[in-house]
Scaffold this motif. Structure first.
Motif, PDB file in Angstrom:
ATOM      1  N   SER A  73       0.832  -1.203   0.000  1.00 39.81           N
ATOM      2  CA  SER A  73       0.000   0.000   0.000  1.00 39.81           C
ATOM      3  C   SER A  73       0.866   1.252   0.000  1.00 39.81           C
ATOM      4  O   SER A  73       0.574   2.229  -0.712  1.00 39.81           O
ATOM      5  N   LEU A  74       1.949   1.242   0.789  1.00 43.63           N
ATOM      6  CA  LEU A  74       2.852   2.389   0.822  1.00 43.63           C
ATOM      7  C   LEU A  74       3.493   2.610  -0.540  1.00 43.63           C
ATOM      8  O   LEU A  74       3.548   3.741  -1.040  1.00 43.63           O
ATOM      9  N   ALA A  75       3.977   1.522  -1.182  1.00 37.36           N
ATOM     10  CA  ALA A  75       4.610   1.651  -2.492  1.00 37.36           C
ATOM     11  C   ALA A  75       3.618   2.167  -3.529  1.00 37.36           C
ATOM     12  O   ALA A  75       3.944   3.029  -4.357  1.00 37.36           O
ATOM     13  N   ALA A  76       2.387   1.652  -3.486  1.00 42.48           N
ATOM     14  CA  ALA A  76       1.366   2.111  -4.430  1.00 42.48           C
ATOM     15  C   ALA A  76       1.060   3.590  -4.214  1.00 42.48           C
ATOM     16  O   ALA A  76       0.827   4.340  -5.174  1.00 42.48           O
ATOM     17  N   GLY A  77       1.090   4.024  -2.950  1.00 40.52           N
ATOM     18  CA  GLY A  77       0.844   5.437  -2.665  1.00 40.52           C
ATOM     19  C   GLY A  77       1.923   6.335  -3.235  1.00 40.52           C
ATOM     20  O   GLY A  77       1.640   7.422  -3.756  1.00 40.52           O
ATOM     21  N   VAL A  78       3.181   5.879  -3.145  1.00 41.16           N
ATOM     22  CA  VAL A  78       4.286   6.651  -3.723  1.00 41.16           C
ATOM     23  C   VAL A  78       4.161   6.717  -5.235  1.00 41.16           C
ATOM     24  O   VAL A  78       4.239   7.787  -5.857  1.00 41.16           O
ATOM     25  N   LEU A  79       3.948   5.557  -5.859  1.00 46.36           N
ATOM     26  CA  LEU A  79       3.878   5.505  -7.322  1.00 46.36           C
ATOM     27  C   LEU A  79       2.624   6.180  -7.862  1.00 46.36           C
ATOM     28  O   LEU A  79       2.611   6.658  -9.002  1.00 46.36           O
ATOM     29  N   GLY A  80       1.569   6.231  -7.045  1.00 42.26           N
ATOM     30  CA  GLY A  80       0.313   6.824  -7.495  1.00 42.26           C
ATOM     31  C   GLY A  80       0.407   8.310  -7.771  1.00 42.26           C
ATOM     32  O   GLY A  80      -0.458   8.873  -8.452  1.00 42.26           O
ATOM     33  N   GLY A  81       1.442   8.970  -7.256  1.00 43.74           N
ATOM     34  CA  GLY A  81       1.620  10.394  -7.526  1.00 43.74           C
ATOM     35  C   GLY A  81       2.255  10.684  -8.863  1.00 43.74           C
ATOM     36  O   GLY A  81       2.508  11.850  -9.181  1.00 43.74           O
ATOM     37  N   LEU A  82       2.523   9.643  -9.655  1.00 42.68           N
ATOM     38  CA  LEU A  82       3.164   9.805 -10.954  1.00 42.68           C
ATOM     39  C   LEU A  82       2.265   9.252 -12.049  1.00 42.68           C
ATOM     40  O   LEU A  82       1.418   8.386 -11.792  1.00 42.68           O
ATOM     41  N   ALA A 128       1.820   7.213 -15.837  1.00 41.24           N
ATOM     42  CA  ALA A 128       2.324   5.906 -16.263  1.00 41.24           C
ATOM     43  C   ALA A 128       3.753   5.988 -16.788  1.00 41.24           C
ATOM     44  O   ALA A 128       4.591   5.120 -16.477  1.00 41.24           O
ATOM     45  N   GLU A 129       4.040   7.028 -17.571  1.00 42.38           N
ATOM     46  CA  GLU A 129       5.382   7.154 -18.136  1.00 42.38           C
ATOM     47  C   GLU A 129       6.406   7.430 -17.030  1.00 42.38           C
ATOM     48  O   GLU A 129       7.513   6.872 -17.034  1.00 42.38           O
ATOM     49  N   GLN A 130       6.027   8.267 -16.066  1.00 41.89           N
ATOM     50  CA  GLN A 130       6.930   8.563 -14.957  1.00 41.89           C
ATOM     51  C   GLN A 130       7.160   7.336 -14.085  1.00 41.89           C
ATOM     52  O   GLN A 130       8.270   7.095 -13.616  1.00 41.89           O
ATOM     53  N   ARG A 176       9.662   5.151 -15.804  1.00 46.32           N
ATOM     54  CA  ARG A 176      11.015   5.680 -15.657  1.00 46.32           C
ATOM     55  C   ARG A 176      11.560   5.404 -14.266  1.00 46.32           C
ATOM     56  O   ARG A 176      12.725   5.009 -14.100  1.00 46.32           O
ATOM     57  N   LEU A 177      10.726   5.609 -13.249  1.00 48.39           N
ATOM     58  CA  LEU A 177      11.183   5.405 -11.877  1.00 48.39           C
ATOM     59  C   LEU A 177      11.502   3.947 -11.614  1.00 48.39           C
ATOM     60  O   LEU A 177      12.567   3.613 -11.062  1.00 48.39           O
ATOM     61  N   THR A 178      10.603   3.043 -11.986  1.00 48.21           N
ATOM     62  CA  THR A 178      10.856   1.633 -11.707  1.00 48.21           C
ATOM     63  C   THR A 178      12.045   1.117 -12.520  1.00 48.21           C
ATOM     64  O   THR A 178      12.800   0.264 -12.045  1.00 48.21           O
ATOM     65  N   GLY A 179      12.231   1.642 -13.741  1.00 48.96           N
ATOM     66  CA  GLY A 179      13.413   1.268 -14.518  1.00 48.96           C
ATOM     67  C   GLY A 179      14.695   1.740 -13.848  1.00 48.96           C
ATOM     68  O   GLY A 179      15.690   1.018 -13.787  1.00 48.96           O
ATOM     69  N   ALA A 180      14.649   2.983 -13.321  1.00 49.27           N
ATOM     70  CA  ALA A 180      15.820   3.519 -12.618  1.00 49.27           C
ATOM     71  C   ALA A 180      16.110   2.716 -11.353  1.00 49.27           C
ATOM     72  O   ALA A 180      17.272   2.469 -11.009  1.00 49.27           O
TER      73      ALA A 180
END
Length: 300
Positions: free
Chosen positions: A117-126, A128-130, A133-137
């Protein structure tokens, strides 16, 4: 070790401060549970590695890089709370093992739910393209951090880790070569020990995950043999690290040229050698498994 620029060190530390604050590492109640991060991580690792006989404290200590006393205190705390059970390994009474209790499994399940849930909350602020990029980095960062933690160490050619790596190397080639692989082709320990040569083993968390051998081929010329990386440690850049160690050892011995050969089936090996500055040359020796021969002149 190469000197690291101060601005890169500062960037790394700045990211660490931001990330640890965001995921709640500094809170004694990690993920809102009544447990600090150290204990929560220990429960997670036990759950990940729990088998029929539990997981050994020795393995956990190596995996987490913890002091034996600190690990023992944390484990006993979890045992008092009913989260884990400590036992003696049935096959080796020198080993202490630990496994989750039903209550411990319930807590780890809840821990994973909250972490997701915490990870989804962080990623939810971006968008799809962002997120891509983040998960690739993050994947790149993970690979580089693994590589940074691996050490490449010189060992005696007779050492058990050296022989174990060569056995694994031979097993891989026996599958990949159409004609199979004869283990009598492996270097002998005396060829890669002392003045005759050197053997290097790559270690990740205390486990051998790669190797490479160097032996004298002619006056001022060294030959590199058996550069191998475990399947689970490939695509990290480890083979280059092993080559660097072998080349540095050759220079230390005043061998200013290194040579090697490779089989036609090992296309990725040929690509690696070319990328590392090796030039294809005519055959310099009669070797049953050689289809391509390479040479590199080393700069001191």
């Amino acid at each position: 070790m190469e000197t690291v620029p101060g601005d890169q060190v500062a960037d790394f530390r700045r990211f660490n401060r931001c990330y640890t604050r965001r995921i709640g590492v500094l809170d004694d109640r990690y993920l809102g549970q009544d447990r600090p991060l150290g204990e929560a991580r220990l429960l997670f690792e036990i759950a990940e590695r729990d088998g029929p006989d539990g997981v050994s404290l020795r393995e956990l200590r190596s995996r987490l890089g913890l002091d034996a006393g600190y690990l023992s205190r944390m484990t006993k705390t979890l045992e008092r709370q009913g989260m884990v059970r400590l036992d003696v390994h049935p096959g080796d009474n020198r080993l202490r093992t630990v496994r989750l209790t039903p209550a411990g499994r319930v807590e780890v399940t809840e821990q994973n739910r909250r972490a997701d849930s915490l990870a989804a909350g962080v990623l939810g602020g971006l968008d799809a393209e962002q997120r891509a990029r983040l998960t690739g980095a993050l994947a790149t960062a993970g690979r580089l951090l693994r590589l940074a933690a691996i050490t490449v160490e010189r060992v005696d050619g007779h050492a058990p880790d050296a022989r174990a790596c060569l056995d694994a190397y031979a097993g891989d080639l026996d599958v990949r070569f159409p004609e199979g692989f004869d283990r009598t082709d492996l270097v002998r320990p005396e060829e890669v020990s002392g003045d005759a040569g050197a053997f290097f083993v790559a270690y990740e968390e205390g486990r051998p995950v790669g190797c490479g051998a160097l032996r004298r081929q002619a006056a001022g010329i060294g030959e590199i043999r058996h550069v191998w990386v475990h399947a689970g440690a490939r695509r990290l850049g480890l083979a280059r690290r092993i080559l660097d160690a072998l080349e540095a050892e050759a220079l230390r011995r005043d061998w200013t040229v290194v040579r090697l050969d490779t089989h036609a089936a090992l296309t990725e090996a040929r690509a690696l050698y070319r990328a590392c500055g090796y030039t294809e040359i005519p055959a310099y020796a009669d070797h049953v498994y050689a289809d391509h021969w390479f040479e590199k002149r080393l700069a001191g």
